[in-house]
Write an enzyme that holds these catalytic residues in place. Structure first.
Site, mmCIF file in Angstrom:
data_model
loop_
_atom_site.group_PDB
_atom_site.id
_atom_site.type_symbol
_atom_site.label_atom_id
_atom_site.label_comp_id
_atom_site.label_asym_id
_atom_site.label_seq_id
_atom_site.Cartn_x
_atom_site.Cartn_y
_atom_site.Cartn_z
ATOM 1 N N PRO A 130 0.824 -1.219 0.000
ATOM 2 C CA PRO A 130 0.000 0.000 0.000
ATOM 3 C C PRO A 130 0.860 1.272 0.000
ATOM 4 O O PRO A 130 2.091 1.191 0.039
ATOM 5 C CB PRO A 130 -0.745 -0.129 1.326
ATOM 6 C CG PRO A 130 0.261 -0.757 2.239
ATOM 7 C CD PRO A 130 1.118 -1.664 1.382
ATOM 8 N N TRP A 131 0.205 2.444 0.025
ATOM 9 C CA TRP A 131 0.927 3.716 -0.114
ATOM 10 C C TRP A 131 1.263 4.361 1.222
ATOM 11 O O TRP A 131 1.946 5.369 1.257
ATOM 12 C CB TRP A 131 0.121 4.711 -0.953
ATOM 13 C CG TRP A 131 -1.341 4.800 -0.559
ATOM 14 C CD1 TRP A 131 -2.384 4.217 -1.224
ATOM 15 C CD2 TRP A 131 -1.906 5.476 0.560
ATOM 16 N NE1 TRP A 131 -3.561 4.477 -0.572
ATOM 17 C CE2 TRP A 131 -3.300 5.253 0.521
ATOM 18 C CE3 TRP A 131 -1.382 6.255 1.598
ATOM 19 C CZ2 TRP A 131 -4.167 5.777 1.483
ATOM 20 C CZ3 TRP A 131 -2.255 6.769 2.554
ATOM 21 C CH2 TRP A 131 -3.621 6.527 2.491
ATOM 22 N N LYS A 155 4.691 -5.401 -6.221
ATOM 23 C CA LYS A 155 3.994 -4.292 -6.866
ATOM 24 C C LYS A 155 3.626 -3.260 -5.813
ATOM 25 O O LYS A 155 2.734 -3.472 -4.996
ATOM 26 C CB LYS A 155 2.708 -4.777 -7.563
ATOM 27 C CG LYS A 155 2.132 -3.688 -8.461
ATOM 28 C CD LYS A 155 0.677 -3.852 -8.757
ATOM 29 C CE LYS A 155 -0.208 -3.335 -7.661
ATOM 30 N NZ LYS A 155 -0.048 -1.898 -7.348
ATOM 31 N N PRO A 156 4.320 -2.130 -5.799
ATOM 32 C CA PRO A 156 3.957 -1.085 -4.839
ATOM 33 C C PRO A 156 2.671 -0.387 -5.282
ATOM 34 O O PRO A 156 2.198 -0.589 -6.401
ATOM 35 C CB PRO A 156 5.146 -0.124 -4.911
ATOM 36 C CG PRO A 156 5.810 -0.378 -6.213
ATOM 37 C CD PRO A 156 5.458 -1.775 -6.650
ATOM 38 N N SER A 208 -6.413 -2.742 1.664
ATOM 39 C CA SER A 208 -7.737 -2.694 2.287
ATOM 40 C C SER A 208 -8.345 -4.102 2.325
ATOM 41 O O SER A 208 -7.916 -5.003 1.599
ATOM 42 C CB SER A 208 -8.642 -1.765 1.492
ATOM 43 O OG SER A 208 -8.818 -2.321 0.206
ATOM 44 N N THR A 211 -9.538 -5.217 -1.072
ATOM 45 C CA THR A 211 -8.444 -5.696 -1.932
ATOM 46 C C THR A 211 -8.018 -7.095 -1.503
ATOM 47 O O THR A 211 -7.732 -7.952 -2.344
ATOM 48 C CB THR A 211 -7.255 -4.713 -1.863
ATOM 49 O OG1 THR A 211 -7.693 -3.473 -2.398
ATOM 50 C CG2 THR A 211 -6.057 -5.205 -2.642
ATOM 51 N N GLU A 229 -2.585 -8.758 5.016
ATOM 52 C CA GLU A 229 -2.532 -7.739 6.076
ATOM 53 C C GLU A 229 -3.484 -6.641 5.649
ATOM 54 O O GLU A 229 -3.169 -5.864 4.741
ATOM 55 C CB GLU A 229 -1.118 -7.164 6.191
ATOM 56 C CG GLU A 229 -0.079 -8.131 6.666
ATOM 57 C CD GLU A 229 -0.260 -8.514 8.115
ATOM 58 O OE1 GLU A 229 -1.067 -7.880 8.823
ATOM 59 O OE2 GLU A 229 0.413 -9.456 8.539
HETATM 60 P P1 NAD Z 1 -5.536 -0.676 -1.458
HETATM 61 O O1 NAD Z 1 -6.220 -1.897 -1.004
HETATM 62 O O2 NAD Z 1 -6.296 0.286 -2.278
HETATM 63 O O3 NAD Z 1 -4.241 -1.039 -2.326
HETATM 64 C C1 NAD Z 1 -3.210 -1.839 -1.804
HETATM 65 C C2 NAD Z 1 -2.434 -2.423 -2.965
HETATM 66 O O4 NAD Z 1 -3.247 -3.370 -3.642
HETATM 67 C C3 NAD Z 1 -2.010 -1.408 -4.007
HETATM 68 O O5 NAD Z 1 -0.720 -1.749 -4.488
HETATM 69 C C4 NAD Z 1 -3.068 -1.594 -5.090
HETATM 70 O O6 NAD Z 1 -2.634 -1.191 -6.373
HETATM 71 C C5 NAD Z 1 -3.299 -3.081 -5.023
HETATM 72 N N1 NAD Z 1 -4.626 -3.523 -5.478
HETATM 73 C C6 NAD Z 1 -5.806 -2.869 -5.370
HETATM 74 N N2 NAD Z 1 -6.814 -3.622 -5.864
HETATM 75 C C7 NAD Z 1 -6.250 -4.794 -6.279
HETATM 76 C C8 NAD Z 1 -6.776 -5.981 -6.876
HETATM 77 N N3 NAD Z 1 -8.081 -6.117 -7.141
HETATM 78 N N4 NAD Z 1 -5.922 -6.979 -7.165
HETATM 79 C C9 NAD Z 1 -4.601 -6.861 -6.894
HETATM 80 N N5 NAD Z 1 -4.046 -5.756 -6.348
HETATM 81 C C10 NAD Z 1 -4.869 -4.731 -6.038
HETATM 82 O O7 NAD Z 1 -4.943 -0.032 -0.132
HETATM 83 P P2 NAD Z 1 -4.201 1.363 0.016
HETATM 84 O O8 NAD Z 1 -5.257 2.400 -0.134
HETATM 85 O O9 NAD Z 1 -2.984 1.417 -0.825
HETATM 86 O O10 NAD Z 1 -3.722 1.251 1.554
HETATM 87 C C11 NAD Z 1 -4.557 1.455 2.595
HETATM 88 C C12 NAD Z 1 -5.107 0.151 3.147
HETATM 89 O O11 NAD Z 1 -4.021 -0.704 3.538
HETATM 90 C C13 NAD Z 1 -5.900 0.374 4.414
HETATM 91 O O12 NAD Z 1 -7.059 -0.407 4.408
HETATM 92 C C14 NAD Z 1 -4.944 -0.087 5.527
HETATM 93 O O13 NAD Z 1 -5.569 -0.458 6.714
HETATM 94 C C15 NAD Z 1 -4.233 -1.202 4.861
HETATM 95 N N6 NAD Z 1 -2.959 -1.460 5.560
HETATM 96 C C16 NAD Z 1 -2.856 -2.571 6.351
HETATM 97 C C17 NAD Z 1 -1.671 -2.837 7.047
HETATM 98 C C18 NAD Z 1 -1.541 -4.058 7.924
HETATM 99 O O14 NAD Z 1 -0.434 -4.389 8.311
HETATM 100 N N7 NAD Z 1 -2.630 -4.755 8.248
HETATM 101 C C19 NAD Z 1 -0.592 -1.982 6.919
HETATM 102 C C20 NAD Z 1 -0.716 -0.852 6.097
HETATM 103 C C21 NAD Z 1 -1.911 -0.616 5.411
#
Ligand code: NAD
Length: 465
Positions: A130-131, A155-156, A208, A211, A229
Site C-alpha cells: 500500500p501507499w 507491486k507497490p 484494504s 483488496t 494484512e
Molecule cells: P488498497 O487496497 O487500495 O491497495 C493496496 C495495494 O493493492 C495497491 O498496491 C493496489 O494497487 C493493489 N490492489 C488494489 N486492488 C487490487 C486488486 N483487485 N488486485 C490486486 N491488487 C490490487 O490499499 P491502500 O489504499 O494502498 O492502503 C490502505 C489500506 O491498507 C488500508 O485499508 C490499511 O488499513 C491497509 N494497511 C494494512 C496494514 C496491515 O499491516 N494490516 C498496513 C498498512 C496498510
C-alpha cells in the site's frame, strides 16, 4: 504512465511508466530462474546479502528520504529518524532469522526410520503493498520472503513506487542474483496479473479488506498460499484508573501518526463513563497541540493526506458522522491535502464513523459502563488488528486484553512495534504475520524426509504406530 503528485503541495514530482499486465509473466519467469540459484544458497550466504542490503540502505538515507517524503508528504524527520532506521533494523533481523529457520528437527519417529524435518522456500512470491508506509511495507514483504529463500516480485501502490524501486536496485548492488527481487508498477490490473500468474506460488498483500478479498479470489484457481494484512479500526479502552494526561498524549499520537493513515491507528476511544468528560477534554487538548505542516519543517508533526480524493473521503466520513465535533472537522486551506486533526464525541456505536476505516486523523469517543461493555464495544467492528488498554491495574489490563479479538494489544501505550514481534490481525484484518521469525516461517514450508535405516527384513514400521 503514472504521474506522482506531492501531497504537500499538489504538484507533480515524477512520471513512472506502468508495467503492462502482459509483461508480468516474463518478469515472473526471470524471478523463477533467480529462485533456482537462491534456493540453494546457504542461510549464511542469504544473510550476508541481506546485511549488505541493510548497509546500503543506511548509506542511501538522504535519497530514500527525499523519494518517500515527496510521494507521501510525511514529515522528513519522521521517516529519516524513525521509519528508515526501523526498516534497516528489520532487514538485519531478517538476515539473522535466515540462519535460524526452525523445523530442522530429526528423530526416529517410526521403527527403522530416521525422520528429518527441513524448511524449504515456497518459490516465487507475488507481493502487493500500500501507499501509507511504502518503504517499510516493501521491507516487510521482501525481507522475510528473501530470507526464507524465495524470489519476490513486488507491486507497490501506484502513487508511491520509487522507494520500492530503489530497494530493488540496492538489493542487486548487495550481490543478489539478477531478478531475485523485481518490481512491477501500476494498479489493480497489474496486481491481478501477478496474483493469477501460474509462475507465482504465493501471494502476499497489504491493503484494504476489499483488496484482500479480490486477491484471495484471484489466488483460488492456482490454490496459492495467501498472506493478507488488511484494514483496521483499533479501539483504545480507557478505564477510570488511567492516567488521563498520559493516555491523551499516547492515544493522540496513535491516532495522528502518519496523519492517521495507519492500519493500527487509534480510532475509537471507549472511556469509562465516570471520567468521560475529563478524558474528552484531555484528548481535545492533546489534539490541539498536533501541528500539521510542511514535511521539511522540523516542527511539523504530521503531513497531508495522500490525495485530494482521499481528503474528500475523510471529510465525507466526518460530515456524515453521528455525535458532535469537539475539535477540527475540516480540511485545512492552502496548497496540499491537509486535514485538521479531529475529535468526535458521543458517536453512536453502530454508525459509520465508528464502524468504517477512515484512514485519516480522526478520533471518535464513546462512553462505556463496566468491563464487559468495554470489551463488547471494542470487538464490535469487522476488523481485528490492534487495540490498547489504559489502566493502572495490570490485572485488569491483562484480563481485558485476553478478551479482545485482535492481533496486538498495547497496555498504556498505542503503536510501538519491534522487529522480533509478529504484526498481523484476525477477522476482517486478514491473517498472516509480518516481521518476526513467524513471518519467515510463513514464506517457507516444512518438508519431511523419512530415511530407512533398518535392515531390509524389518518391515513392521509400515504399520501405523
Ligand atoms: P488498497 O487496497 O487500495 O491497495 C493496496 C495495494 O493493492 C495497491 O498496491 C493496489 O494497487 C493493489 N490492489 C488494489 N486492488 C487490487 C486488486 N483487485 N488486485 C490486486 N491488487 C490490487 O490499499 P491502500 O489504499 O494502498 O492502503 C490502505 C489500506 O491498507 C488500508 O485499508 C490499511 O488499513 C491497509 N494497511 C494494512 C496494514 C496491515 O499491516 N494490516 C498496513 C498498512 C496498510
Amino acid at each position: 504512465m503514472t504521474t506522482l503528485i506531492n501531497p504537500a503541495d499538489g504538484r507533480p514530482v515524477a512520471e513512472i511508466p506502468d508495467t503492462r499486465a502482459e509483461k508480468v509473466a516474463a518478469v515472473v519467469q526471470t524471478a523463477r530462474e533467480a529462485f533456482e540459484q537462491w534456493r540453494d544458497a546457504t542461510p549464511g550466504e542469504r544473510a550476508r546479502v541481506l546485511l549488505r542490503l541493510a548497509d546500503l540502505v543506511e548509506g542511501d538515507a538522504e535519497e530514500l528520504t527525499r523519494l518517500e517524503v515527496e510521494e507521501t508528504g510525511k514529515p522528513a524527520a519522521v521517516f529519516r529518524d524513525g521509519e528508515l532506521p526501523f526498516a534497516i533494523d528489520n532487514l538485519r533481523f531478517f538476515a539473522g532469522a535466515a540462519r535460524s529457520l526452525e523445523g530442522t528437527g530429526a528423530g526416529v519417529l517410526s521403527k527403522g526410520y530416521t525422520s528429518v524435518l527441513v524448511r524449504r522456500p515456497i518459490g516465487v512470491v507475488g507481493s502487493i503493498s500500500p501507499w501509507n508506509f511504502p518503504f517499510i511495507m516493501a521491507v516487510w514483504k521482501a525481507g522475510p520472503a528473501l530470507a526464507a529463500g524465495n524470489a519476490v516480485v513486488i507491486k507497490p501502490a501506484p502513487r508511491t513506487p520509487r522507494t520500492t524501486l530503489r530497494l530493488a536496485e540496492l538489493f542487486a548492488a548487495a550481490g543478489a542474483p539478477d531478478g531475485l527481487l523485481q518490481v512491477v508498477t501500476g494498479g489493480a490490473d497489474v496486481g491481478q496479473a501477478l496474483v493469477t500468474d501460474p509462475g507465482v506460488d504465493m501471494v502476499s498483500v497489504t491493503g484494504s479488506t476489499e483488496t484482500g478479498r479480490a486477491v484471495m479470489r484471484g489466488a483460488v484457481d492456482g490454490l496459492k498460499r495467501v498472506h493478507l494484512e488488511l484494514g483496521g479500526k483499533a479501539p483504545a479502552l480507557v478505564f477510570a484508573d488511567a492516567a488521563l494526561e498520559d493516555m491523551a498524549a499516547g492515544v493522540v499520537m496513535g491516532a495522528t501518526y502518519n496523519t492517521g493513515q495507519d492500519c493500527t491507528a487509534a480510532t475509537r476511544v471507549y472511556i469509562d463513563r465516570s471520567r468521560y468528560g475529563e478524558a474528552v477534554e484531555a484528548l481535545r487538548d492533546a489534539l490541539s497541540r498536533v501541528r500539521p505542516g510542511d514535511p521539511w519543517e522540523p516542527g511539523s508533526d504530521i503531513g497531508p493526506l495522500i490525495s485530494a480524493a482521499h481528503r474528500d473521503r475523510v471529510d465525507g466520513f466526518v460530515r456524515r458522522a453521528s455525535g458532535r465535533v469537539v475539535w477540527g472537522g475540516t480540511p485545512i486551506d492552502g496548497p496540499g491535502f491537509y486535514y485538521a486533526p479531529t475529535l468526535i464525541a458521543d458517536a453512536d456505536q453502530s454508525s459509520e464513523i465508528v464502524q468504517a476505516e477512515i484512514f485519516g486523523p480522526v478520533l471518535v469517543a464513546v462512553p462505556f459502563d463496566g468491563e464487559d461493555e468495554a470489551v463488547r464495544l471494542a470487538n464490535d467492528t469487522p476488523y481485528g488488528l490492534a487495540s490498547s488498554v489504559w489502566s493502572a491495574d495490570v490485572s485488569r489490563a491483562l484480563r481485558v486484553s485476553h478478551r479482545l479479538d485482535v492481533g496486538v494489544t498495547w497496555v498504556n501505550d498505542h503503536l510501538p512495534i519491534a522487529s522480533e514481534a509478529p504484526h498481523g490481525g484476525v477477522k476482517g484484518s486478514g491473517f498472516g504475520k509480518d516481521m518476526s521469525q513467524e513471518a519467515v516461517q510463513e514464506y517457507s514450508v516444512t518438508r519431511h524426509l523419512m530415511i530407512k535405516h533398518a535392515a531390509p527384513q524389518a518391515r513392521d514400521s509400515f504399520r501405523p504406530a
